[in-house]
Write a protein that holds these residues in place. Structure first.
Motif, short mmCIF file in Angstrom:
data_model
loop_
_atom_site.label_atom_id
_atom_site.label_comp_id
_atom_site.label_asym_id
_atom_site.label_seq_id
_atom_site.Cartn_x
_atom_site.Cartn_y
_atom_site.Cartn_z
N UNK A 31 8.14 -5.12 2.86
CA UNK A 31 9.45 -4.92 3.46
C UNK A 31 9.49 -5.42 4.89
N UNK A 32 8.31 -5.51 5.51
CA UNK A 32 8.25 -6.03 6.88
C UNK A 32 8.83 -7.44 6.94
N UNK A 33 8.67 -8.19 5.87
CA UNK A 33 9.19 -9.57 5.93
C UNK A 33 10.26 -9.90 4.89
N UNK A 34 10.46 -9.04 3.91
CA UNK A 34 11.47 -9.31 2.89
C UNK A 34 12.21 -8.04 2.52
N UNK A 35 13.49 -8.14 2.37
CA UNK A 35 14.21 -7.04 1.71
C UNK A 35 13.83 -7.06 0.24
N UNK A 55 8.27 6.77 -4.85
CA UNK A 55 7.60 6.28 -3.64
C UNK A 55 8.63 5.89 -2.58
N UNK A 56 9.67 5.19 -3.03
CA UNK A 56 10.70 4.76 -2.08
C UNK A 56 11.43 5.95 -1.48
N UNK A 57 11.60 6.96 -2.26
CA UNK A 57 12.27 8.14 -1.73
C UNK A 57 11.46 8.78 -0.60
N UNK A 75 19.02 -2.15 -2.38
CA UNK A 75 18.04 -2.90 -1.59
C UNK A 75 17.44 -2.02 -0.51
N UNK A 76 16.16 -2.22 -0.32
CA UNK A 76 15.47 -1.48 0.73
C UNK A 76 15.02 -2.44 1.82
N UNK A 77 15.05 -1.93 3.05
CA UNK A 77 14.55 -2.73 4.17
C UNK A 77 13.88 -1.81 5.18
#
Lengths: 115, 115
Positions: A31-35, A55-57, A75-77
């Motif tokens: 996520x540091x470089x890509x959504x 995990x995302x939660x 989408x996550x960023x």
DNA sequence: CAAGCATATAATGATATGCTTATATACGCA
DNA sequence: TGCGTATATAAGCATATCATTATATGCTTG
């Protein structure tokens, strides 16, 4: 002398504990470089969709990541405004780039693009 | 461009997992500037001696710390030669100094000194 | 509106973690 | 040698963690 802003030990250990899981740590580096959206992570980690979602939660609960729905997808960023972002960043910069995972996704036509 | 040596993701997450416990994280920060023996940690953390001993063993198992017996006591110190020491260091430098714990120990006459 | 895809949540189970108590080992000294 | 102090190890237990499967929700499109 050092002018670094320090992170309270309790909060730091909570952050490190969350990052101390290979799946979440890799997610953060990605996520540091890509959504990325959830289904991309499912493809990358070859793990069940609920596992990814959970995990995302956890990452979102302490606001390490932001989520944004775009139509069907979420989408996550990285949340660069997190109070401890400099700390997080200094950890992530020691990790190898994960570009192959993304490249592989693209090769398989699984990369989601919604303009 | 960045010339940082990177840490394999599996290894990084193992390290972060170990540091993701407040007791062990504080231990590491303390050890960064002071050698300490087991009984000092017991006094600082107000935790049973076996609990302290078990935390130290975990840190030693992945060679984050070194131990050295001096008479009755076993002293622990940071292993600056650990392959991933730069990574560890960059984490620890974001944490507040823990000098009060040591000062408190000294005030109580509990600081062990064996020249 | 119904069907299909993406995602979230709930319930469950296996394993890991972190403490406790009890006991063993090691050293120093009378 | 025997006792006191420091430390390590073992066993047991409560809780946390991380996956799974089943199911619910939300969006898109015919």
């Amino acid at each position: 002398m050092n002018t670094l802003v320090t992170v309270d030990l309790q909060r730091a250990s909570r952050l490190l504990k969350l990052l101390g899981d290979p799946t979440r740590l890799t997610m953060m580096k990605l996520l540091k470089s890509h959504e990325c959206c959830v289904c991309e992570f499912v493809a990358i980690f070859k793990m069940s969709q609920p596992a990814i979602s959970q995990h995302l939660r956890k990452l979102r609960d302490i606001e390490l990541v932001k989520e944004e729905r775009r139509g069907q997808w979420v989408f996550f960023s990285i949340n660069e405004n997190h109070e401890d972002y400099p700390f997080i960043q200094s950890i992530l910069e020691h990790l190898p780039e994960q570009n192959e995972s993304i490249a592989e996704l693209e090769a398989q036509g699984l990369r989601i693009c919604c303009e």
